[in-house]
Design an enzyme around this catalytic site. Structure first.
Site, PDB file in Angstrom:
ATOM      1  N   SER A 197       0.541  -1.385  -0.031  1.00  0.00           N
ATOM      2  CA  SER A 197      -0.070  -0.161  -0.129  1.00  0.00           C
ATOM      3  C   SER A 197       0.844   1.317   0.212  1.00  0.00           C
ATOM      4  CB  SER A 197      -1.099  -0.077   1.275  1.00  0.00           C
ATOM      5  OG  SER A 197      -0.231   0.089   2.262  1.00  0.00           O
ATOM      6  N   HIS A 225      -6.060  -3.929  -1.603  1.00  0.00           N
ATOM      7  CA  HIS A 225      -6.120  -2.754  -2.308  1.00  0.00           C
ATOM      8  C   HIS A 225      -6.057  -3.264  -3.840  1.00  0.00           C
ATOM      9  CE1 HIS A 225      -4.798   0.618   0.263  1.00  0.00           C
ATOM     10  NE2 HIS A 225      -4.289  -0.336   1.040  1.00  0.00           N
ATOM     11  N   LYS A 254     -12.798  -0.771   0.579  1.00  0.00           N
ATOM     12  CA  LYS A 254     -12.022   0.135  -0.311  1.00  0.00           C
ATOM     13  C   LYS A 254     -12.644   0.196  -1.669  1.00  0.00           C
ATOM     14  CE  LYS A 254      -7.742  -0.328   2.331  1.00  0.00           C
ATOM     15  NZ  LYS A 254      -7.210  -1.322   2.880  1.00  0.00           N
TER      16      LYS A 254
HETATM   17  C1  LIG Z   1      -6.786  -1.684   4.312  1.00  0.00           C
HETATM   18  C2  LIG Z   1      -6.230  -3.055   4.436  1.00  0.00           C
HETATM   19  C3  LIG Z   1      -6.828  -4.089   5.459  1.00  0.00           C
HETATM   20  C4  LIG Z   1      -7.842  -3.499   6.459  1.00  0.00           C
HETATM   21  O1  LIG Z   1      -9.103  -3.743   5.922  1.00  0.00           O
HETATM   22  P1  LIG Z   1     -10.428  -3.338   6.815  1.00  0.00           P
HETATM   23  O2  LIG Z   1     -11.602  -4.060   6.108  1.00  0.00           O
HETATM   24  O3  LIG Z   1     -10.630  -2.032   6.759  1.00  0.00           O
HETATM   25  O4  LIG Z   1     -10.233  -3.876   8.324  1.00  0.00           O
HETATM   26  C5  LIG Z   1      -6.166  -5.229   5.789  1.00  0.00           C
HETATM   27  N1  LIG Z   1      -5.156  -5.591   4.721  1.00  0.00           N
HETATM   28  C6  LIG Z   1      -4.845  -4.818   3.809  1.00  0.00           C
HETATM   29  C7  LIG Z   1      -3.605  -5.234   2.841  1.00  0.00           C
HETATM   30  C8  LIG Z   1      -5.208  -3.396   3.638  1.00  0.00           C
HETATM   31  O5  LIG Z   1      -4.848  -2.567   2.695  1.00  0.00           O
END
Ligand SMILES: *Cc1c(COP(=O)(O)O)cnc(C)c1O
Length: 414
Positions: A197, A225, A254
């Site tokens: 990320s 992502h 996301k």
């Molecule tokens: C954003 C993210 C998470 C967390 O996701 P949530 O559903 O908001 O808990 C977990 N792993 C990765 C790789 C992320 O980028």
């Protein structure tokens, strides 16, 4: 009693401020989108994970409201007692269908999916191989399990192979094991983010699967992502590889919505074991039905209604990257030939430069975030720009112009 500890906490807060790691939170008034209001002023938003622009979508809100009406506010229970409803089952079938897996299980977040995964599938005597840049939820999930931990350099296949080789060439564990001999793990699992990320770089999933096959390991990919963003069909970094990836975790927080909700998908037996044993499902309420209804709506309509947004996102990203490169900014992100992701890091190096530049851009009406150590390595501070399908050309042009103005002011570009 608290008086004794009050000063300790106050000192800790002061330390955070002194080290430049204090996070000021921008409070959005109204909906998330390409344009947002903060303290009565309008900003162009380039720091959300709202890749397809669905976070404020009327059609998703409508699906959620219908879910709310049909299933009520919530289940007031965990899944295995009385917290599973048809919407959860329907969503799990749809997740499996969408990604091409045998089965799936929903969680209230991907963070929960990850922290509930590793200690369920790995025991003492097992081994996990984790990319050094993996998300905090993978790191925490691994901390909860008793498996032996191996950490490989980011996307470094030679380093991963060396560690797999070392572990798998050990002697088999005998009936009466000796305390000071390291034995071959009973089970091995390679864990990676699909997209890293801070850099927008895609994991080498296919090569990881090759190594997993060679050394007899399972593969887990967290594609939070990547889902909805990468791949011709929006299935993410695992598109076309799901017959080789054993466990996929991801989020509806996301690209695939924006509210929340997560899942694990993959091999049937593994998903069943998660239903039976995973502590974040056994001891935590089920996904709110309105969120599940919106998630189901996104997956069901993705190929028809949302796939064009994925194309728009890719076009926007290419447009923004080339304008910024033309100005002379150093962009992080995909190596030549790698998949282009909407995460577009503007590399600045010095910590202070990134923080100051983000503040100046904010004054220009552009909302972006500077990322500094320890979130990224020392001397590799950056502003992480995140493109959305919801951004118009005009909005991107305005942002590029602000980068140009501030960049010249600060002597970053000529
Ligand atoms: C954003 C993210 C998470 C967390 O996701 P949530 O559903 O908001 O808990 C977990 N792993 C990765 C790789 C992320 O980028």
């Amino acid at each position: 009693m608290y008086q004794t500890y009050k000063q300790q906490f106050a000192d800790e807060l002061q330390n955070i401020k002194d080290s430049g790691m204090w996070k000021d939170v921008g409070v959005i008034e109204g909906k998330q989108g390409a344009e947002i209001n903060i303290s009565g002023k309008s900003y162009l938003n380039f720091c959300a994970n709202n890749y397809l622009g669905l976070a404020a979508s009327d059609s998703l809100a409508k699906a959620a409201v219908e879910g709310l009406k049909k299933y009520g506010f919530g289940e007031a229970s965990v899944r295995f007692i009385v917290g599973t409803s048809t919407i959860h089952r329907d969503l799990e079938h749809e997740i499996a269908k969408f990604f091409g897996t045998e089965d799936a299980i929903t969680y209230t977040s991907c963070f929960d999916a990850n922290t509930g995964l590793f200690e369920t599938v790995l025991k003492e005597g097992d081994a996990v191989f984790s990319d050094e840049l993996n998300h905090a939820s993978i790191i925490d999930g691994i901390r909860l399990c008793k498996a032996e931990r191996f950490r490989f350099k980011n996307s470094d296949m030679a380093d991963l192979e060396a560690q797999l080789k070392e572990a798998s060439s050990r002697p088999e564990k005998p009936e009466n094991p000796s305390a000071d001999v390291k034995y071959k793990p009973r089970r091995m699992l390679i864990a990676t983010d699909g997209v890293f990320s801070m850099d927008g770089i895609t994991a080498k999933v296919s090569q990881i699967c090759d190594l997993a096959e060679k050394y007899g390991a399972l593969v887990m990919v967290d594609d939070s992502h990547g889902s909805g963003v990468l791949g011709e069909r929006g299935r993410g970094s695992v598109e076309g590889l799901m017959d080789r990836v054993d466990i996929l975790t991801s989020t509806f927080g996301k690209a695939l919505g924006g509210a929340g909700g997560g899942f694990a998908a993959g091999r049937r037996e593994i998903i069943q074991v998660l239903h039976q044993r995973s502590r974040t499902t056994l001891f935590s309420n089920s996904l709110p039905p309105m969120i599940a209804a919106a998630a189901l709506f996104v997956l069901k309509n993705f190929d028809k209604n949302f796939i064009s947004l994925r194309k728009q996102l890719a076009d926007n990203t290419t447009y923004f990257r080339s304008a910024m490169e033309k100005l002379g900014f150093a962009l992080g992100g995909p190596p030549a030939g790698g998949a282009i992701h909407a995460i577009t890091p503007v590399m600045l190096g010095e910590e202070k430069l990134a923080v100051d530049m983000a503040a100046k851009l904010f004054e220009e009406g552009i909302y972006v975030r500077g990322f500094t150590y320890p979130v990224v390595p020392k001397g590799k501070a950056r502003i992480r720009v995140q493109i959305s399908a919801a951004h118009t050309k005009e909005q991107m042009d305005k942002t590029v112009a602000a980068f140009e103005k501030v960049g010249k002011q600060m002597g970053i570009i000529k």
